[in-house]
Motif scaffolding. Structure first.
Motif, mmCIF file in Angstrom:
data_model
loop_
_atom_site.group_PDB
_atom_site.id
_atom_site.type_symbol
_atom_site.label_atom_id
_atom_site.label_comp_id
_atom_site.label_asym_id
_atom_site.label_seq_id
_atom_site.Cartn_x
_atom_site.Cartn_y
_atom_site.Cartn_z
ATOM 1 N N HIS A 155 0.883 -1.168 0.000
ATOM 2 C CA HIS A 155 0.000 0.000 0.000
ATOM 3 C C HIS A 155 0.922 1.220 0.000
ATOM 4 O O HIS A 155 1.614 1.489 0.984
ATOM 5 C CB HIS A 155 -0.867 -0.030 1.262
ATOM 6 C CG HIS A 155 -1.751 1.165 1.413
ATOM 7 N ND1 HIS A 155 -2.288 1.540 2.648
ATOM 8 C CD2 HIS A 155 -2.203 2.083 0.523
ATOM 9 C CE1 HIS A 155 -3.023 2.615 2.487
ATOM 10 N NE2 HIS A 155 -2.991 2.976 1.214
ATOM 11 N N ILE A 157 1.418 5.144 -0.053
ATOM 12 C CA ILE A 157 0.747 6.414 0.219
ATOM 13 C C ILE A 157 1.666 7.558 -0.182
ATOM 14 O O ILE A 157 2.763 7.703 0.363
ATOM 15 C CB ILE A 157 0.377 6.539 1.709
ATOM 16 C CG1 ILE A 157 -0.531 5.382 2.127
ATOM 17 C CG2 ILE A 157 -0.295 7.881 1.986
ATOM 18 C CD1 ILE A 157 -0.791 5.330 3.624
ATOM 19 N N GLU A 182 -0.984 12.586 -7.908
ATOM 20 C CA GLU A 182 -1.444 11.550 -8.836
ATOM 21 C C GLU A 182 -0.593 11.496 -10.092
ATOM 22 O O GLU A 182 -0.359 10.413 -10.663
ATOM 23 C CB GLU A 182 -2.911 11.792 -9.202
ATOM 24 C CG GLU A 182 -3.871 11.556 -8.026
ATOM 25 C CD GLU A 182 -5.276 12.060 -8.299
ATOM 26 O OE1 GLU A 182 -5.465 12.747 -9.332
ATOM 27 O OE2 GLU A 182 -6.173 11.791 -7.467
ATOM 28 N N ARG A 194 -0.822 -0.730 -4.266
ATOM 29 C CA ARG A 194 -2.112 -0.107 -3.936
ATOM 30 C C ARG A 194 -1.866 1.364 -3.612
ATOM 31 O O ARG A 194 -1.640 1.723 -2.458
ATOM 32 C CB ARG A 194 -2.760 -0.845 -2.762
ATOM 33 C CG ARG A 194 -3.204 -2.263 -3.112
ATOM 34 C CD ARG A 194 -3.745 -3.024 -1.924
ATOM 35 N NE ARG A 194 -2.686 -3.412 -1.001
ATOM 36 C CZ ARG A 194 -2.649 -3.065 0.270
ATOM 37 N NH1 ARG A 194 -3.605 -2.287 0.782
ATOM 38 N NH2 ARG A 194 -1.666 -3.455 1.045
ATOM 39 N N GLU A 196 -2.286 5.458 -3.062
ATOM 40 C CA GLU A 196 -3.240 6.385 -2.458
ATOM 41 C C GLU A 196 -2.551 7.736 -2.299
ATOM 42 O O GLU A 196 -1.389 7.811 -1.908
ATOM 43 C CB GLU A 196 -3.706 5.865 -1.101
ATOM 44 C CG GLU A 196 -4.741 6.760 -0.420
ATOM 45 C CD GLU A 196 -5.186 6.194 0.924
ATOM 46 O OE1 GLU A 196 -6.073 6.823 1.558
ATOM 47 O OE2 GLU A 196 -4.654 5.152 1.360
ATOM 48 N N CYS A 197 -3.258 8.802 -2.614
ATOM 49 C CA CYS A 197 -2.702 10.151 -2.505
ATOM 50 C C CYS A 197 -3.414 10.903 -1.379
ATOM 51 O O CYS A 197 -4.649 10.979 -1.374
ATOM 52 C CB CYS A 197 -2.854 10.914 -3.822
ATOM 53 S SG CYS A 197 -1.958 10.158 -5.193
#
Length: 256
Positions: A155, A157, A182, A194, A196-197
């Motif tokens: 994941h 981030i 992004e 995975r 995520e921003c």
């Protein structure tokens, strides 16, 4: 995992004899040198190093000079070190060996701060936080975050922390920053990690640490700027060093 050779390096700071203030003690008279060699030899026999390619290196000299020589001589790709996490006046007076290393090293540095728990057999980089202020220096660390995220199918981030923005402007500022985050990801990133921003409005070190704790992060990745002055390793409020001291996980720093 990578089948690499580990160099366990120890620097013995030379202490000149009283009667020769400008010259170091000869090795044959230096009890500290022989003690360091004995302790390193005992350390190399520990269980943690069994099954790995490893080699001990003991040299006399100032810490960074010794490490810089080891890095060049053995073409080192990564430095791993622990930090006591000096703060405030103590750091201002004594400086920080860890910060000196990660601001001068040409290769990435993985620092284990005092609040990182011991690893378990199942330890892996499941959640990685990449913190960036969009500067060229911070983006130097992005390829490492992406590579580790792909290697571990983690994941990932991408975090941007913004301090002191009026409440009425935060929504538009956050949207703009999230778009920039992004754009740092490839279109197929979701196929191998995975992503995520996240954009937060806090002081940078505090925001990075809070998110790392909330997400149970296994690794923080961030870029640091080159520092050569006295101030760069003595100022107690440097963001990267604050993160290293308080992080609940290892911190990988990459110098610009």
């Amino acid at each position: 995992m990578y089948g690499v050779r580990i160099f366990v390096a120890h620097a013995v700071t030379p202490h000149p004899p009283i009667f020769l203030p400008m010259e170091p003690i000869p090795l044959e008279m230096d009890g500290e040198w022989y003690d360091a060699q004995t302790r390193l030899s005992e350390f190399l026999d520990c269980d943690a190093l069994q099954g790995t390619l490893h080699e001990g290196v003991t040299e006399r000299g100032e810490l960074w000079n010794v490490l810089d020589d080891v890095i060049h001589r053995h073409d080192v790709d990564l430095i791993i070190l622990g930090s006591h996490g000096k703060h405030g006046v103590k750091k201002l007076v004594l400086g920080s060996d860890a910060e000196q290393i990660f601001r001068k090293s040409r290769c990435p540095v993985l620092t284990i701060g005092p609040k990182v728990p011991p690893p378990t057999e199942s330890s892996a980089f499941r959640t990685i936080v990449f913190a960036t202020d969009f500067s060229a220096g911070s983006l130097h660390a992005l390829p490492y975050a992406l590579s580790l995220a792909e290697e571990n199918q983690a994941h990932l981030i991408l975090l941007h922390v913004i301090p002191l923005v009026p409440l009425q402007q935060q929504e538009s500022v956050a949207a703009s920053a999230r778009t920039r985050l992004e754009k740092l990801l490839s279109k197929d990133a979701a196929d191998w990690c995975r992503p995520e921003c996240i954009v937060r409005f806090e002081f940078p070190a505090e925001g990075i640490l809070c998110l790392a704790r909330e997400q149970n992060a296994d690794l923080i990745v961030m870029g640091v700027h080159k520092g050569t002055s006295f101030a760069s390793v003595h100022l107690p409020w440097a963001i990267a060093y604050e993160v290293v001291c308080e992080a609940p996980c290892p911190v990988l720093t990459v110098r610009d």
